[in-house]
Design an enzyme around this catalytic site. Sequence first.
Site, PDB file in Angstrom:
ATOM      1  N   ASP A   9     -67.542-108.956 -47.127  1.00 17.31           N
ATOM      2  CA  ASP A   9     -66.799-107.969 -46.369  1.00 17.31           C
ATOM      3  C   ASP A   9     -65.880-107.229 -47.358  1.00 17.31           C
ATOM      4  OD1 ASP A   9     -65.392-106.758 -44.134  1.00 17.31           O
ATOM      5  OD2 ASP A   9     -63.800-108.208 -44.550  1.00 17.31           O
ATOM      6  N   ASP A  11     -62.709-104.890 -46.468  1.00 14.70           N
ATOM      7  CA  ASP A  11     -61.269-104.852 -46.141  1.00 14.70           C
ATOM      8  C   ASP A  11     -60.778-106.220 -45.640  1.00 14.70           C
ATOM      9  OD1 ASP A  11     -61.877-102.245 -46.676  1.00 14.70           O
ATOM     10  OD2 ASP A  11     -61.374-101.467 -44.700  1.00 14.70           O
TER      11      ASP A  11
HETATM   12 MG   LIG Z   1     -62.389-107.594 -43.010  1.00 18.40          MG
END
Ligand SMILES: [Mg+2]
Length: 179
Positions: A9, A11
Amino acid sequence: MPNKALFLDRDGTIIIDTDYPNDPKMVAFVPGTIEALREIQREYKLIVVSNQSGVGRGLITQEQFEAVHKQFVKMLESVNIEMTGIYYCLHAPEEKCDCRKPSPKMILDAAEKHHIELSSSYMIGDKMSDVIAGKRAGCNTILITPENHTIGTDSEKKYVGLTASDLHQAVNQIINLKG
Ligand SMILES: [Mg+2]
Ligand SMILES: [Zn+2]
């Protein structure tokens, strides 16, 4: 020989989560990330899979999204971290696309393109949707979660392989598991 990958992932996992980042100046690595990825990339391909629904929701423009993406790529290059692929879903949830995590589609597409053996790979992220996507794709999963944070509902727990306080710790766990 098939490749192994860490699906990551973006962010809240690689860079600090700033909620729909719209300015390249907001891009900052989570502490410990550079060291962790530099080490593990010798053995695992690194592939980013990121929901960026700020675009689909009209909260950020396509140009802002691209400026942040460019900065992200530039910062990775400047510390010699090589991403094999970066996949984004720009859709809003209401669009009911087939790529938005927890759909495994971005992971499956990347795996096919780069000949990744999913059962030897990991999906690492800070939301349940990350580990659900990872598990559905057939990966091992690591949920990044602050200590003592409750891990999802009972029905969600089956998606969580390991937990770690940050990406650095997650990578250390993978290295230690191999012994
Ligand atoms: Mg995230
Ligand atoms: Zn999508």
